[in-house]
Write a protein that holds these residues in place. Structure first.
Motif, PDB file in Angstrom:
ATOM      1  N   VAL A  14       0.660  -0.935   0.064  1.00 22.45           N
ATOM      2  CA  VAL A  14       0.082  -0.019   0.045  1.00 22.45           C
ATOM      3  C   VAL A  14       1.024   1.165   0.224  1.00 22.45           C
ATOM      4  CG1 VAL A  14      -0.091   0.065   2.404  1.00 22.45           C
ATOM      5  CG2 VAL A  14      -1.999   1.116   0.973  1.00 22.45           C
ATOM      6  N   VAL A  15       0.485   2.480  -0.616  1.00 21.16           N
ATOM      7  CA  VAL A  15       1.400   3.382  -0.910  1.00 21.16           C
ATOM      8  C   VAL A  15       0.463   4.635  -0.452  1.00 21.16           C
ATOM      9  CG1 VAL A  15       2.468   5.120  -2.409  1.00 21.16           C
ATOM     10  CG2 VAL A  15       2.598   2.471  -2.744  1.00 21.16           C
ATOM     11  N   ASP A  16       0.758   5.484   0.280  1.00 20.43           N
ATOM     12  CA  ASP A  16       0.023   6.847   0.776  1.00 20.43           C
ATOM     13  C   ASP A  16       0.282   7.810  -0.523  1.00 20.43           C
ATOM     14  OD1 ASP A  16      -1.451   8.437   2.785  1.00 20.43           O
ATOM     15  OD2 ASP A  16       0.131   9.653   1.991  1.00 20.43           O
ATOM     16  N   LEU A  17      -0.898   8.497  -1.117  1.00 14.27           N
ATOM     17  CA  LEU A  17      -0.703   9.460  -2.128  1.00 14.27           C
ATOM     18  C   LEU A  17      -0.844  10.790  -1.497  1.00 14.27           C
ATOM     19  CD1 LEU A  17      -2.830   7.508  -4.618  1.00 14.27           C
ATOM     20  CD2 LEU A  17      -0.412   7.358  -4.524  1.00 14.27           C
ATOM     21  N   ALA A  18       0.035  11.291  -0.620  1.00 12.22           N
ATOM     22  CA  ALA A  18       0.165  12.559  -0.064  1.00 12.22           C
ATOM     23  C   ALA A  18      -1.483  12.922   0.462  1.00 12.22           C
ATOM     24  CB  ALA A  18       0.757  13.536  -1.058  1.00 12.22           C
ATOM     25  N   SER A  19      -2.108  12.112   1.169  1.00 13.37           N
ATOM     26  CA  SER A  19      -3.324  12.397   1.551  1.00 13.37           C
ATOM     27  C   SER A  19      -3.325  13.424   2.881  1.00 13.37           C
ATOM     28  CB  SER A  19      -3.846  11.009   2.337  1.00 13.37           C
ATOM     29  OG  SER A  19      -3.192  10.608   3.239  1.00 13.37           O
ATOM     30  N   THR A  20      -4.427  14.048   2.956  1.00 18.39           N
ATOM     31  CA  THR A  20      -4.474  15.028   3.963  1.00 18.39           C
ATOM     32  C   THR A  20      -4.263  14.483   5.466  1.00 18.39           C
ATOM     33  OG1 THR A  20      -5.905  16.518   2.548  1.00 18.39           O
ATOM     34  CG2 THR A  20      -6.037  17.053   4.949  1.00 18.39           C
ATOM     35  N   ASN A  21      -5.020  13.370   5.723  1.00 14.98           N
ATOM     36  CA  ASN A  21      -5.180  12.817   7.223  1.00 14.98           C
ATOM     37  C   ASN A  21      -4.375  11.605   7.193  1.00 14.98           C
ATOM     38  OD1 ASN A  21      -6.861  14.964   7.989  1.00 14.98           O
ATOM     39  ND2 ASN A  21      -8.480  13.988   7.134  1.00 14.98           N
ATOM     40  N   GLY A  22      -3.576  11.251   6.352  1.00 16.24           N
ATOM     41  CA  GLY A  22      -2.774  10.013   6.466  1.00 16.24           C
ATOM     42  C   GLY A  22      -3.156   8.535   6.299  1.00 16.24           C
ATOM     43  N   THR A  23      -2.334   7.783   6.132  1.00 22.75           N
ATOM     44  CA  THR A  23      -2.722   6.156   5.953  1.00 22.75           C
ATOM     45  C   THR A  23      -2.102   5.494   6.870  1.00 22.75           C
ATOM     46  OG1 THR A  23      -3.025   6.355   3.592  1.00 22.75           O
ATOM     47  CG2 THR A  23      -2.849   4.283   4.400  1.00 22.75           C
ATOM     48  N   HIS A  24      -2.585   4.607   7.867  1.00 26.27           N
ATOM     49  CA  HIS A  24      -2.008   4.053   9.054  1.00 26.27           C
ATOM     50  C   HIS A  24      -2.262   2.612   8.762  1.00 26.27           C
ATOM     51  CE1 HIS A  24      -3.510   7.848  10.062  1.00 26.27           C
ATOM     52  NE2 HIS A  24      -2.434   8.196  11.006  1.00 26.27           N
ATOM     53  N   VAL A  25      -1.095   1.726   8.959  1.00 25.25           N
ATOM     54  CA  VAL A  25      -0.919   0.443   8.912  1.00 25.25           C
ATOM     55  C   VAL A  25      -0.989  -0.193  10.483  1.00 25.25           C
ATOM     56  CG1 VAL A  25       0.183  -1.639   7.934  1.00 25.25           C
ATOM     57  CG2 VAL A  25      -0.469   0.186   6.412  1.00 25.25           C
ATOM     58  N   VAL A  26      -1.780  -1.129  10.555  1.00 30.57           N
ATOM     59  CA  VAL A  26      -1.632  -1.793  11.968  1.00 30.57           C
ATOM     60  C   VAL A  26      -1.682  -3.348  11.629  1.00 30.57           C
ATOM     61  CG1 VAL A  26      -2.976  -2.250  14.203  1.00 30.57           C
ATOM     62  CG2 VAL A  26      -3.136  -0.155  13.139  1.00 30.57           C
ATOM     63  N   LYS A  27      -0.826  -4.177  12.336  1.00 35.12           N
ATOM     64  CA  LYS A  27      -0.765  -5.697  11.873  1.00 35.12           C
ATOM     65  C   LYS A  27      -1.907  -6.289  12.188  1.00 35.12           C
ATOM     66  CE  LYS A  27       3.358  -5.543  10.080  1.00 35.12           C
ATOM     67  NZ  LYS A  27       3.535  -5.609   8.848  1.00 35.12           N
ATOM     68  N   ALA A  28      -2.169  -7.457  11.691  1.00 35.54           N
ATOM     69  CA  ALA A  28      -3.170  -8.353  11.999  1.00 35.54           C
ATOM     70  C   ALA A  28      -3.429  -8.684  13.499  1.00 35.54           C
ATOM     71  CB  ALA A  28      -3.022  -9.731  11.076  1.00 35.54           C
ATOM     72  N   GLY A  29      -4.736  -8.217  14.138  1.00 33.41           N
ATOM     73  CA  GLY A  29      -5.115  -8.585  15.451  1.00 33.41           C
ATOM     74  C   GLY A  29      -4.772  -7.549  16.233  1.00 33.41           C
ATOM     75  N   ALA A  30      -3.901  -6.573  16.070  1.00 33.34           N
ATOM     76  CA  ALA A  30      -3.816  -5.287  16.672  1.00 33.34           C
ATOM     77  C   ALA A  30      -4.670  -4.238  16.787  1.00 33.34           C
ATOM     78  CB  ALA A  30      -2.170  -4.794  16.334  1.00 33.34           C
ATOM     79  N   GLN A  60      -4.257  -4.326   8.740  1.00 30.11           N
ATOM     80  CA  GLN A  60      -5.425  -3.637   8.665  1.00 30.11           C
ATOM     81  C   GLN A  60      -4.742  -2.242   8.210  1.00 30.11           C
ATOM     82  OE1 GLN A  60      -7.770  -4.399  12.408  1.00 30.11           O
ATOM     83  NE2 GLN A  60      -5.658  -4.800  13.024  1.00 30.11           N
ATOM     84  N   ILE A  61      -5.467  -1.517   7.559  1.00 29.98           N
ATOM     85  CA  ILE A  61      -5.141  -0.081   7.015  1.00 29.98           C
ATOM     86  C   ILE A  61      -6.259   0.861   7.471  1.00 29.98           C
ATOM     87  CG2 ILE A  61      -4.608   1.590   4.779  1.00 29.98           C
ATOM     88  CD1 ILE A  61      -4.350  -2.184   4.396  1.00 29.98           C
ATOM     89  N   PHE A  62      -6.022   1.742   8.421  1.00 30.46           N
ATOM     90  CA  PHE A  62      -6.926   2.709   9.063  1.00 30.46           C
ATOM     91  C   PHE A  62      -6.619   4.024   8.301  1.00 30.46           C
ATOM     92  CE2 PHE A  62      -6.491  -0.403  12.155  1.00 30.46           C
ATOM     93  CZ  PHE A  62      -8.016  -0.707  12.690  1.00 30.46           C
ATOM     94  N   LEU A  63      -7.808   4.668   7.864  1.00 26.50           N
ATOM     95  CA  LEU A  63      -7.737   5.913   7.412  1.00 26.50           C
ATOM     96  C   LEU A  63      -9.081   6.770   7.390  1.00 26.50           C
ATOM     97  CD1 LEU A  63      -7.895   5.445   3.269  1.00 26.50           C
ATOM     98  CD2 LEU A  63      -8.005   3.790   5.094  1.00 26.50           C
ATOM     99  N   GLY A  64      -9.052   8.097   7.134  1.00 32.66           N
ATOM    100  CA  GLY A  64     -10.302   8.855   7.189  1.00 32.66           C
ATOM    101  C   GLY A  64     -10.713   8.946   8.928  1.00 32.66           C
ATOM    102  N   ALA A  65     -11.989   9.036   8.787  1.00 34.00           N
ATOM    103  CA  ALA A  65     -12.563   9.207  10.359  1.00 34.00           C
ATOM    104  C   ALA A  65     -12.945   7.871  10.969  1.00 34.00           C
ATOM    105  CB  ALA A  65     -13.630  10.308  10.521  1.00 34.00           C
TER     106      ALA A  65
END
Length: 249
Positions: free
Chosen positions: A197-213, A235-240
């Motif tokens: 996964v690649v973040d495309l200079a998003s405003t609020n960021g892209t966050h990767v969390v390992k499985a189960g965390a 898991q990838i967390f983004l937005g609200a």
């Protein structure tokens, strides 16, 4: 709560990246403002890094752009924008000719269809109340009811973002109700069986969390433009409130 802003062309927009009315970038002058400031289009930039031409359409872009502002060319992967569908065939026209083709001239062969069959990876899209507890201040609306959908990942690149008709942005993983997600927020890159996964200079960021965390206040967003290899269940967390879980099929 997200605040509205005024784009360079004077339109009120709730999107932090692109104007909802005219599609102009919120961080720079739009085409109308540029035309008034430099009607001949001959002013040369002074200072900073010189703009670079798009290899697909030739339009000038800022050196740090990830996409061409004119045609949507992907500078990260070199992927050209999707071709526009030809107009419908005129009545009585020869096979393969469109309504705008001269008589006796046939249109080019259509692009090959996307690969069919089972996808090597899928992404499960969910509303995550825990992420909303951390990032709810980014939202301009209440947390929606729980929902789950699954998107197969078959293409070399699959964009994550929000649909924009004015900018011709049609992400494969569309998170249209989460307005804290940028129009072009991130993208999945598939190389054989390897998914990143690649973040495309998003405003609020892209966050990767390992499985189960479970994410917490210390989770750090990915650096823009740098691929991060994913494992089954990551898991990838983004937005609200958006959580994307990748699964190997």
């Amino acid at each position: 709560m997200n605040a509205t802003a005024t784009c360079p062309n004077g339109h009120v927009s709730g999107d932090p990246d692109w104007c909802d009315t005219c599609g102009a970038p919120m961080r720079g002058p739009g085409p109308e403002a540029q035309a008034q400031a430099d009607p001949a289009g001959a002013s040369a930039p002074t200072g900073g890094i010189a703009p670079l031409p798009c290899p697909h359409c030739g339009a000038l872009n800022a050196a740090d752009n990830l996409f061409c502002e004119s045609c949507g060319y992907d500078f990260t992967t070199g992927q050209a924008p999707e071709p526009v569908a030809p107009p419908p065939a005129a009545p009585g026209a020869p096979d393969g000719a469109s309504a705008g083709d001269p008589v006796g001239v046939t249109a080019a062969a259509p692009e090959p269809a996307a690969e069919s069959g089972p996808a090597p990876w899928v992404v499960v899209v969910e509303v995550d109340a825990g992420w909303f507890a951390l990032k709810g201040e980014l939202a301009d609306r209440p947390l929606p009811p729980p929902s789950t959908s699954t998107v197969p990942l078959r293409l070399h690149t699959s964009m994550v973002g929000r649909t924009s008709q004015s900018r011709a942005v049609r992400p494969e993983v569309a998170l249209d109700t989460d307005t804290a997600v940028s129009r072009r927020h991130a993208q999945f890159v598939l190389e054989g069986d390897l998914l990143s996964v690649v973040d495309l200079a998003s405003t609020n960021g892209t966050h990767v969390v390992k499985a189960g965390a479970v994410p917490d206040d210390d989770v750090v967003p990915l650096p823009s433009g740098v691929p991060t290899v994913l494992a089954d269940g990551d898991q990838i967390f983004l937005g609200a409130w958006s959580r994307l879980t990748v699964r190997r099929t």
